[in-house]
Design a protein around this motif. Structure first.
Motif, PDB file in Angstrom:
ATOM      1  N   LYS A 277     -26.986 -34.843 -38.792  1.00 25.86           N
ATOM      2  CA  LYS A 277     -25.533 -34.722 -38.892  1.00 25.86           C
ATOM      3  C   LYS A 277     -24.982 -33.881 -37.745  1.00 25.86           C
ATOM      4  O   LYS A 277     -23.974 -34.246 -37.128  1.00 25.86           O
ATOM      5  CB  LYS A 277     -25.148 -34.111 -40.240  1.00 25.86           C
ATOM      6  CG  LYS A 277     -23.666 -34.003 -40.457  1.00 25.86           C
ATOM      7  CD  LYS A 277     -23.354 -33.435 -41.833  1.00 25.86           C
ATOM      8  CE  LYS A 277     -21.857 -33.286 -42.026  1.00 25.86           C
ATOM      9  NZ  LYS A 277     -21.530 -32.741 -43.339  1.00 25.86           N
TER      10      LYS A 277
ATOM     11  N   SER B 262     -32.373 -38.872 -38.784  1.00 27.14           N
ATOM     12  CA  SER B 262     -31.908 -39.475 -40.042  1.00 27.14           C
ATOM     13  C   SER B 262     -33.031 -40.240 -40.740  1.00 27.14           C
ATOM     14  O   SER B 262     -32.956 -40.481 -41.939  1.00 27.14           O
ATOM     15  CB  SER B 262     -30.709 -40.389 -39.793  1.00 27.14           C
ATOM     16  OG  SER B 262     -31.096 -41.581 -39.157  1.00 27.14           O
TER      17      SER B 262
ATOM     18  N   LYS C 259     -32.059 -34.481 -42.301  1.00 27.67           N
ATOM     19  CA  LYS C 259     -30.722 -35.076 -42.409  1.00 27.67           C
ATOM     20  C   LYS C 259     -29.639 -34.122 -41.903  1.00 27.67           C
ATOM     21  O   LYS C 259     -28.680 -34.556 -41.274  1.00 27.67           O
ATOM     22  CB  LYS C 259     -30.414 -35.480 -43.851  1.00 27.67           C
ATOM     23  CG  LYS C 259     -31.449 -36.372 -44.499  1.00 27.67           C
ATOM     24  CD  LYS C 259     -31.412 -37.770 -43.967  1.00 27.67           C
ATOM     25  CE  LYS C 259     -32.310 -38.647 -44.841  1.00 27.67           C
ATOM     26  NZ  LYS C 259     -33.063 -39.601 -44.120  1.00 27.67           N
TER      27      LYS C 259
END
Length: 90
Positions: free
Chosen positions: A77, A68, A73
């Motif tokens: 997740k 992150s 990203k």
């Protein structure tokens, strides 16, 4: 008594080293440590137990935090979801 590089106690220490690197902003080094830990846990406890073993889930969560902080990203997740699923199962 030497425990060896794949022993869960050794892997716990390597995870902490990854945390140390991440806190210092040495993201590549942290990534290498987290990868080593997850591969070691997979070998030590087996892939079927990886997602229900709290130390491995903690490493996954830390790995998600690391991703992150970078341009990964989407990967963060995915890893967060895997960790959350494992925590929920446990």
């Amino acid at each position: 008594m030497a425990l060896g590089p794949k022993h869960t106690s050794t892997l716990f220490i390597v995870n902490n080293l990854g945390n140390f690197y991440a806190n210092q902003g040495k993201l590549a080094e942290a990534e290498a440590m987290y990868s080593r830990v997850l591969q070691g846990y997979k070998m030590a406890i087996g892939p079927e137990l990886l997602y229900s073993y709290i130390p491995a889930l903690n490493t996954m969560f830390a790995f998600g935090d690391l991703f992150s902080r970078t341009d990964h990203k989407d990967m963060a997740k995915v890893i967060y979801i895997r960790a959350l699923s494992g925590y929920t199962t446990v």
